[in-house]
Scaffold this motif. Structure first.
Motif, mmCIF file in Angstrom:
data_model
loop_
_atom_site.group_PDB
_atom_site.id
_atom_site.type_symbol
_atom_site.label_atom_id
_atom_site.label_comp_id
_atom_site.label_asym_id
_atom_site.label_seq_id
_atom_site.Cartn_x
_atom_site.Cartn_y
_atom_site.Cartn_z
ATOM 1 N N SER A 198 0.832 -1.205 0.000
ATOM 2 C CA SER A 198 0.000 0.000 0.000
ATOM 3 C C SER A 198 0.867 1.256 0.000
ATOM 4 N N ASP A 199 0.235 2.399 -0.350
ATOM 5 C CA ASP A 199 0.931 3.680 -0.284
ATOM 6 C C ASP A 199 1.390 3.980 1.134
ATOM 7 N N ALA A 200 0.593 3.584 2.119
ATOM 8 C CA ALA A 200 0.962 3.832 3.513
ATOM 9 C C ALA A 200 2.261 3.105 3.859
ATOM 10 N N GLN A 201 2.451 1.897 3.327
ATOM 11 C CA GLN A 201 3.705 1.167 3.567
ATOM 12 C C GLN A 201 4.868 1.820 2.811
ATOM 13 N N GLN A 209 7.088 11.978 1.065
ATOM 14 C CA GLN A 209 7.955 10.807 1.180
ATOM 15 C C GLN A 209 9.426 11.216 1.202
#
Length: 317
Positions: free
Chosen positions: A196-199, A226
């Motif tokens: 996921s983007d969160a990871q 990021q």
């Protein structure tokens, strides 16, 4: 602006170099004069003029033979080299008059296969054209800017849909497929898929800097906020990801050999597959007015196999 008179330059003409060479080969002023069809006194006088202008002795006159001094040998060696260059320039000028560009500059995006580009250069040089070839490595919007700013004649691998005026023309090159990859020792290598983007946000991304000279350029595939490690080119990006310094998208043709060998791990992510259409762009000319180098390169790019190799073939064999 008028060229200043230079007596040293005036003394060293192609004719003088040929005179010195004839004397050196024949061994005497008299023999050289017979070979050249001039009287010996005229030849001797011309050589003395050159010696006076340079303030050196070109021949050792202590014996009956005309032997070159060390300075004379150096003048003849360099003079013969210059004669070869003059011949090459004359040939070059004649060929340029036939429609070849004196210099042709390619702006090549760093995602494009270097192997294929160099093979095309090899084929170009095999024709022995009078055109000097120059390659600029560019990235993202810098690839197009190199053309529109007049620094390149042909841009290969423009990744953005260019908003072009009538002076610029483009054709599709094909689509570049990217994969997300990390080193085997990177934390994301063992993450459950799809990532996921969160990871992704928890880990550093490796990005290539846009080579555009004006403006701030663009970024592709990065998440806002990021941590980013920016490198100058695609080869450096690959190397950084092989070292585990971050993750990111790589052209599949560049990453696949390392994925197959286990040096990189391909990860499926939640985002849609990343496929970027690319094109090649050049400055438009009147019909039939393109230089012969541009015509040749456009002819090569018109071959579907060549376009595929530029987008899919590994950078090096």
């Amino acid at each position: 602006m008028a060229t200043l008179h230079n007596p040293l330059r005036d003394a060293l003409s192609p004719e003088v170099i040929r005179l010195i060479d004839a004397i050196h080969r024949s061994g005497s002023m008299a023999a050289a004069a017979r070979e050249l069809g001039v009287v010996p006194s005229a030849l001797t006088y011309r050589i003395r003029q050159v010696e006076d202008a340079l303030d050196v002795l070109l021949f050792d006159r202590s014996s009956r033979q005309a032997k070159l001094t060390v300075a004379g040998h150096e003048l003849l060696r360099e003079g013969n080299r210059l004669l070869l260059e003059l011949d090459a320039i004359a040939t070059r000028v004649k060929r340029v008059a036939t429609g070849w560009e004196p210099q042709f500059t390619l702006a090549v995006d760093s995602v494009i296969s270097r192997t294929t580009i160099l093979e095309l250069c090899e084929a170009f040089f095999a024709m022995n054209p009078p055109t000097r070839l120059k390659i600029r490595e560019e990235i993202l919007s810098g690839t197009l800017e190199a053309l529109t700013s007049g620094q390149a004649d042909l841009s290969i691998g423009v990744a953005l849909e260019p908003t072009l005026d009538k002076s610029v023309q483009s054709k599709p090159l094909g689509s570049m497929h990217f994969v997300y990859a990390v080193a085997p020792h990177h934390p994301l290598a063992q993450a459950a898929e799809p990532v996921s983007d969160a990871q992704l946000m928890l880990h550093r991304a490796v990005a290539v800097a846009d080579s555009v000279q004006r403006g701030s350029g663009i970024t592709v595939g990065l998440l806002s906020g990021q941590n980013i490690f920016t490198v100058p080119g695609m080869e450096e990006k690959l190397d950084a990801q092989l070292r585990g310094l971050g993750g990111g998208f790589l052209p599949e043709h560049l990453a696949r050999p390392h994925i197959d060998s286990g040096r990189l791990v391909e990860k499926k992510i939640q985002r849609p597959p990343r496929v970027i259409p690319m094109c090649y762009v050049w400055r438009r000319a009147a019909a039939g007015a393109e230089g012969r180098a541009l015509q040749w390169w456009l002819g090569q790019l018109g071959n579907p196999a060549t376009r595929k190799a530029l987008l899919e073939r590994p950078h090096s064999l």
